[in-house]
Design a protein around this motif. Structure first.
Motif, mmCIF file in Angstrom:
data_model
loop_
_atom_site.group_PDB
_atom_site.id
_atom_site.type_symbol
_atom_site.label_atom_id
_atom_site.label_comp_id
_atom_site.label_asym_id
_atom_site.label_seq_id
_atom_site.Cartn_x
_atom_site.Cartn_y
_atom_site.Cartn_z
ATOM 1 N N ILE A 75 0.844 -1.206 0.000
ATOM 2 C CA ILE A 75 0.000 0.000 0.000
ATOM 3 C C ILE A 75 0.873 1.248 0.000
ATOM 4 O O ILE A 75 0.605 2.224 -0.721
ATOM 5 N N GLY A 76 1.950 1.226 0.812
ATOM 6 C CA GLY A 76 2.847 2.380 0.859
ATOM 7 C C GLY A 76 3.520 2.648 -0.465
ATOM 8 O O GLY A 76 3.668 3.797 -0.889
ATOM 9 N N ARG A 77 3.945 1.577 -1.164
ATOM 10 C CA ARG A 77 4.600 1.744 -2.471
ATOM 11 C C ARG A 77 3.628 2.314 -3.498
ATOM 12 O O ARG A 77 3.979 3.213 -4.276
ATOM 13 N N MET A 78 2.406 1.772 -3.544
ATOM 14 C CA MET A 78 1.431 2.276 -4.511
ATOM 15 C C MET A 78 1.101 3.741 -4.241
ATOM 16 O O MET A 78 1.041 4.566 -5.162
ATOM 17 N N ALA A 79 0.912 4.082 -2.960
ATOM 18 C CA ALA A 79 0.626 5.474 -2.611
ATOM 19 C C ALA A 79 1.802 6.374 -2.986
ATOM 20 O O ALA A 79 1.611 7.514 -3.436
ATOM 21 N N GLY A 80 3.035 5.856 -2.820
ATOM 22 C CA GLY A 80 4.211 6.645 -3.179
ATOM 23 C C GLY A 80 4.280 6.930 -4.664
ATOM 24 O O GLY A 80 4.601 8.052 -5.093
ATOM 25 N N LEU B 110 1.717 6.997 -6.793
ATOM 26 C CA LEU B 110 0.655 7.958 -7.118
ATOM 27 C C LEU B 110 0.994 9.350 -6.606
ATOM 28 O O LEU B 110 0.674 10.358 -7.253
ATOM 29 N N CYS B 111 1.640 9.438 -5.444
ATOM 30 C CA CYS B 111 2.045 10.737 -4.909
ATOM 31 C C CYS B 111 3.091 11.378 -5.814
ATOM 32 O O CYS B 111 3.030 12.583 -6.089
ATOM 33 N N GLY B 112 4.060 10.579 -6.280
ATOM 34 C CA GLY B 112 5.058 11.117 -7.201
ATOM 35 C C GLY B 112 4.439 11.624 -8.483
ATOM 36 O O GLY B 112 4.813 12.680 -9.003
ATOM 37 N N TYR B 113 3.461 10.867 -9.010
ATOM 38 C CA TYR B 113 2.762 11.311 -10.217
ATOM 39 C C TYR B 113 1.954 12.577 -9.938
ATOM 40 O O TYR B 113 1.950 13.520 -10.737
ATOM 41 N N ALA B 114 1.271 12.610 -8.772
ATOM 42 C CA ALA B 114 0.473 13.783 -8.420
ATOM 43 C C ALA B 114 1.345 15.021 -8.265
ATOM 44 O O ALA B 114 0.916 16.139 -8.589
ATOM 45 N N CYS B 115 2.586 14.856 -7.778
ATOM 46 C CA CYS B 115 3.506 15.999 -7.673
ATOM 47 C C CYS B 115 3.785 16.604 -9.042
ATOM 48 O O CYS B 115 3.808 17.831 -9.211
ATOM 49 N N MET C 257 -7.350 20.528 -5.985
ATOM 50 C CA MET C 257 -7.704 19.127 -5.765
ATOM 51 C C MET C 257 -6.465 18.235 -5.830
ATOM 52 O O MET C 257 -6.280 17.332 -5.005
ATOM 53 N N ALA C 258 -5.596 18.494 -6.823
ATOM 54 C CA ALA C 258 -4.352 17.721 -6.930
ATOM 55 C C ALA C 258 -3.497 17.906 -5.682
ATOM 56 O O ALA C 258 -2.838 16.961 -5.222
ATOM 57 N N GLY C 259 -3.514 19.109 -5.116
ATOM 58 C CA GLY C 259 -2.762 19.358 -3.892
ATOM 59 C C GLY C 259 -3.289 18.529 -2.733
ATOM 60 O O GLY C 259 -2.504 17.964 -1.960
ATOM 61 N N ARG C 260 -4.609 18.453 -2.609
ATOM 62 C CA ARG C 260 -5.193 17.644 -1.527
ATOM 63 C C ARG C 260 -4.863 16.164 -1.719
ATOM 64 O O ARG C 260 -4.524 15.460 -0.754
ATOM 65 N N TYR C 261 -4.979 15.685 -2.965
ATOM 66 C CA TYR C 261 -4.622 14.296 -3.250
ATOM 67 C C TYR C 261 -3.155 14.037 -2.916
ATOM 68 O O TYR C 261 -2.801 12.999 -2.342
ATOM 69 N N THR C 262 -2.289 14.979 -3.279
ATOM 70 C CA THR C 262 -0.858 14.793 -3.061
ATOM 71 C C THR C 262 -0.538 14.660 -1.578
ATOM 72 O O THR C 262 0.199 13.756 -1.163
ATOM 73 N N VAL C 263 -1.093 15.558 -0.766
ATOM 74 C CA VAL C 263 -0.821 15.512 0.674
ATOM 75 C C VAL C 263 -1.379 14.238 1.293
ATOM 76 O O VAL C 263 -0.722 13.574 2.110
ATOM 77 N N CYS C 264 -2.596 13.845 0.903
ATOM 78 C CA CYS C 264 -3.188 12.615 1.456
ATOM 79 C C CYS C 264 -2.371 11.388 1.051
ATOM 80 O O CYS C 264 -2.108 10.499 1.885
ATOM 81 N N LEU C 265 -1.965 11.320 -0.211
ATOM 82 C CA LEU C 265 -1.158 10.189 -0.668
ATOM 83 C C LEU C 265 0.201 10.174 0.030
ATOM 84 O O LEU C 265 0.737 9.099 0.331
ATOM 85 N N LEU C 266 0.746 11.360 0.294
ATOM 86 C CA LEU C 266 2.020 11.432 1.000
ATOM 87 C C LEU C 266 1.886 10.869 2.417
ATOM 88 O O LEU C 266 2.760 10.115 2.884
ATOM 89 N N VAL C 267 0.797 11.214 3.093
ATOM 90 C CA VAL C 267 0.567 10.685 4.439
ATOM 91 C C VAL C 267 0.459 9.161 4.403
ATOM 92 O O VAL C 267 1.084 8.447 5.200
ATOM 93 N N VAL C 268 -0.335 8.651 3.456
ATOM 94 C CA VAL C 268 -0.498 7.195 3.345
ATOM 95 C C VAL C 268 0.841 6.529 3.033
ATOM 96 O O VAL C 268 1.190 5.497 3.624
ATOM 97 N N HIS C 269 1.600 7.114 2.116
ATOM 98 C CA HIS C 269 2.904 6.550 1.742
ATOM 99 C C HIS C 269 3.837 6.476 2.945
ATOM 100 O O HIS C 269 4.420 5.415 3.236
ATOM 101 N N VAL C 270 3.981 7.569 3.659
ATOM 102 C CA VAL C 270 4.906 7.614 4.796
ATOM 103 C C VAL C 270 4.465 6.641 5.891
ATOM 104 O O VAL C 270 5.264 5.832 6.397
#
Length: 450
Positions: A57-62, A64-69, A97-110
């Motif tokens: 889950i952390g890898r997938m979120a990471g 998606l977070c990289g793509y969202a950045c 919206m992309a900013g909110r997704y990015t921060v949420c995905l970053l939290v999940v990734h970490v």
């Protein structure tokens, strides 16, 4: 003093309406997200145990977070296709919206990566966190990048944004570039999806280099070229209403900018301490051969200082941006509805829109009607109608409900409606127009709230 430009002999023929590419752009962005998930899927075999699921889950979120950045930065690049065809306000909403997704995905990734690594090593989360940050390649830089992204996210939250000055928010927001740069390298050095996969690595580099090229061109090189070419300076400043001032800007070959009535520029004035901030203001008159004009209401430090500008002050402009133009119309009858200083882009459209045009102007008092003399002159010249909605003697607000709108504008449903004003006003008016039978495709609005 009201500044009336010389009027053209007849409204120009507006270009044919063009379909917005918003749907295609959104489809492309979601396809990119699917491709990022596919990278994880292709590199992942069977997932076993709690540690495997947490890490997966952390890898997938990471990913998606990289793509969202990358998407986040791309939406900040002010690409003309997006700014002028999709609309600056819609792009700004996508960016938020992309900013909110990015921060949420970053939290999940970490969180999930650290939990997964801790479970795998049978160590405490605190010990695993210290190990990852200090010992893993490029992780110290990534940690600084994550902290910056969290700071940007916090200052962009609605509750915090209302308490911060635009200038402070703007400069904190620019740190997004540094955050993305710092976080980029750990993606390649630690991402299993890229280790030993030359194609995936090349694609990731292409994504980030492509976005960086857009930022370099449209946010740095294109504005430098524009301002070296046109050499804009303040021509004059005029008071239009209490707290409302028009600024006339003169430059060389202004017609080459291709600006249209209804669009805006981002302005930086080198005078009165205003050179540190770039602020969007709409054109309040159609562009002339060597002149542009904006009309500004004092709502903050930057806009309040506009009245202090002196002729000859240097101007730095970026644009034109915005899609609130004649290209959005679908027929030959239009209703323009403005509230307060929202009159500025609609005043320019009032002069240039072809066909039958009606203007409805909402203000508190007659003294607050900026550009009123110009509106009356344009109405007489082109045989158009101007309606005013002012507060009553006791300050009571007039109703702009469906019944009023249908009575004021016969065959309202057959009109294109252009709206410009505060967000709450625009939202209420949109609902009233829909209740009055105006199709959604005929309602055109662009918000300038930041």
């Amino acid at each position: 003093m009201t500044t009336v430009y010389e009027r053209r002999t007849a409204p120009p023929v507006a270009p044919a309406p063009r379909r917005s590419p918003a749907g295609a752009v959104l489809g492309l962005l979601w396809a990119g997200a699917a491709a990022a998930v596919a990278l994880w899927w292709a590199d992942t075999g069977s997932v076993v145990g709690a540690a495997g699921w947490l890490t997966g889950i952390g890898r997938m979120a990471g990913l998606l977070c990289g793509y969202a950045c990358a998407v986040l930065v791309g939406l900040m690049a002010r690409v003309p296709l997006l700014e002028r065809r999709v609309g600056s306000d819609r792009v700004a909403r996508w960016h938020a919206m992309a900013g909110r997704y990015t921060v949420c995905l970053l939290v999940v990734h970490v969180v999930f990566i650290l939990l997964g690594y801790a479970a795998q090593d049978r160590a405490s989360v605190v010990h695993e966190t210290v190990t990852v940050v200090l010992d893993y390649p490029d992780m110290l830089k990534a940690t600084f990048g994550a902290v910056i992204l969290f700071a940007v996210g916090i200052t962009s939250a609605r509750a915090a944004r209302g308490r911060l000055s635009y200038e402070f928010w703007y400069y904190v927001h620019l740190l997004t570039y540094a955050a993305v740069f710092l976080a980029f390298f750990h993606q390649l050095s630690l991402g299993n999806e890229f280790n030993g996969h030359a194609g995936a690595t090349a694609a990731w580099y292409a994504l980030y280099v492509g976005v960086a090229a857009l930022v370099l061109w449209y946010r740095i090189l294109a504005p430098v070229r524009l301002n070296l070419r046109h050499r804009l300076r303040v021509e004059s400043v005029h008071r239009e209403a209490p707290g409302v001032y028009s600024v006339v800007v003169r430059g060389r070959h202004v017609e080459e900018l291709g600006a249209q009535a209804g669009q805006f520029f981002r302005w930086r004035f080198f005078g009165e301490g205003m050179g540190w901030t770039s602020t969007p203001y709409s054109l309040s008159a159609p562009p002339r051969r060597d002149l542009l004009r904006i009309t500004v209401k004092a709502l903050g430090d930057h806009s309040a200082a506009v009245s202090l500008l002196r002729p000859g002050a240097r101007v730095w402009a970026e644009g034109p941006y915005g899609s609130l133009t004649a290209e959005r119309r679908t027929g030959q009858r239009s209703l323009l509805v403005a509230a307060g200083v929202g009159i500025t882009p609609l005043r320019a459209l009032f002069e240039t829109l072809p066909g039958e045009v009606t203007l409805l102007y909402r203000a508190r008092t007659a003294q607050d009607l900026a550009l009123g003399a110009e509106l009356e002159a344009i109405a007489r010249w082109r045989g158009a109608k101007v309606l005013y909605a002012l507060n009553g003697p006791q300050g009571q607000r007039p109703s702009l409900g469906p019944e009023f709108l249908r009575e004021a504008v016969p065959d309202l449903a057959g009109h294109d409606v252009y709206i410009c004003g505060p967000h709450a006003f625009a939202q209420d008016l949109y609902e009233a127009l829909r209740a009055a039978g105006v199709p959604d495709r005929r309602i055109h609005h662009e918000s300038f709230e930041l």
